[in-house]
Enzyme design. Structure first.
Site, PDB file in Angstrom:
ATOM      1  N   HIS A 194       3.411  -2.541   3.207  1.00 24.21           N
ATOM      2  CA  HIS A 194       3.509  -1.181   2.680  1.00 24.21           C
ATOM      3  C   HIS A 194       4.862  -0.965   2.023  1.00 24.21           C
ATOM      4  O   HIS A 194       5.884  -1.400   2.546  1.00 24.21           O
ATOM      5  CB  HIS A 194       3.308  -0.156   3.803  1.00 24.21           C
ATOM      6  CG  HIS A 194       1.966  -0.251   4.462  1.00 24.21           C
ATOM      7  ND1 HIS A 194       1.651  -1.240   5.371  1.00 24.21           N
ATOM      8  CD2 HIS A 194       0.853   0.517   4.332  1.00 24.21           C
ATOM      9  CE1 HIS A 194       0.405  -1.085   5.776  1.00 24.21           C
ATOM     10  NE2 HIS A 194      -0.101  -0.025   5.168  1.00 24.21           N
ATOM     11  N   ASP A 221       0.805  -1.219   0.000  1.00 28.46           N
ATOM     12  CA  ASP A 221       0.000   0.000   0.000  1.00 28.46           C
ATOM     13  C   ASP A 221       0.839   1.271   0.000  1.00 28.46           C
ATOM     14  O   ASP A 221       2.012   1.275   0.406  1.00 28.46           O
ATOM     15  CB  ASP A 221      -0.890   0.028   1.239  1.00 28.46           C
ATOM     16  CG  ASP A 221      -2.066  -0.926   1.147  1.00 28.46           C
ATOM     17  OD1 ASP A 221      -2.054  -1.808   0.265  1.00 28.46           O
ATOM     18  OD2 ASP A 221      -2.991  -0.812   1.985  1.00 28.46           O
TER      19      ASP A 221
END
Length: 278
Positions: free
Chosen positions: A250, A96
């Protein structure tokens, strides 16, 4: 000659007696009529019980349209019906908040070396700033996912029109970099899905994805060293990864995550099928 009256009387008596004897003899010689047997009652066929109809075969369960079948469980176990599982035995690695020019290229290089495809949930502002990275992600065969324009944690509470504008703006930034791209997935920042947010994403032809495993690579505890942080992320994924899981990670401003995946990618490849969401 005339017969005397007495003689006539005698003769008449004889005739009467003879006639009587003859009638009696005839009566005795006449066979008796057979006595008719009582009429047999009509036979009633035995009534056999009606055969029971065979039991109906159970109707096989059909999954809702758009949901692939597989041996996974809790397919749509996230908030507001968002997906937590891939729908197959394959594990999906998702990254992400990027793209990030400092870390995303390192991750892409590792993924290519390990022959692994992943899913990148892109923030619109970053996609607009770094279109070359969006193009590289797409060229390497990874799946693209909408992660809102500016990572708003409260977007699910916005009016529908505002949500639609935000998600469309993000998709347009991705499509400007890769006009042929297909953005089929959406992830709410923080996983803060609401029914309204999922509904708008669906109207824009995007499936909402949550996760089954969050190693909290984004959470840098006070006093935790980089090596301790990496060890915690690696341990969490090794312990909790299961076939079908969607794993959250992430690639934006998370160098320790990138370092952790240098260890994790070879480990996961040996044990699981790693897939990009289709």
């Amino acid at each position: 000659m005339r017969m005397s009256r007495a003689r006539k009387a005698v003769l008449l008596g004889v005739v009467v007696i003879a006639v009587g004897l003859t009638g009696r003899a005839a009566a005795q010689s006449t066979p008796e009529e057979p006595v008719a047997a009582p009429a047999a009652s009509p036979s009633v066929p035995a009534v056999s019980p009606k055969p029971k109809p065979p039991p109906k075969a159970p109707v096989p369960h059909k999954p809702p349209k758009g949901i692939p079948t597989g041996k996974s469980v809790s397919y749509a176990g996230g908030p507001a019906g968002s997906r937590t599982m891939t729908g197959s035995k394959g594990i999906a690695l998702t990254f992400d908040d990027g793209p990030d020019p400092a870390t995303t290229p390192q991750l892409l290089k590792m993924l290519k070396q390990q022959h692994v495809k992943a899913t990148f949930c892109l923030v619109g502002q970053n996609a607009a700033k770094f279109p070359n990275l969006v193009r590289q992600i797409a060229a390497d065969g990874h799946t693209l996912c909408n992660h809102t324009w500016d990572h708003s944690l409260k977007i699910g509470k916005d009016p529908e029109a505002k949500i639609r504008s935000d998600l469309a703006r993000t998709n347009n930034a991705i499509l400007r970099a890769v006009p042929t791209a297909k953005v089929k997935y959406f992830r709410a920042p923080g996983g803060n899905f609401t029914p309204r947010l999922v509904s708008v994403a669906n109207k824009l032809h995007m499936s909402s994805i949550y996760w089954k495993l969050d190693p909290r690579d984004w959470d840098h505890k006070k006093g935790e060293s980089s090596s301790a942080h990496r060890a915690r992320v690696i341990s969490s994924i090794r312990k909790h990864a299961h076939p079908g899981s969607i794993i959250l990670s992430h690639d934006y401003a998370q160098p320790d995550t990138i370092a952790a995946y240098r260890t994790l990618l070879p480990y996961l490849r040996k044990r699981y099928q790693l897939i990009a969401l289709p």
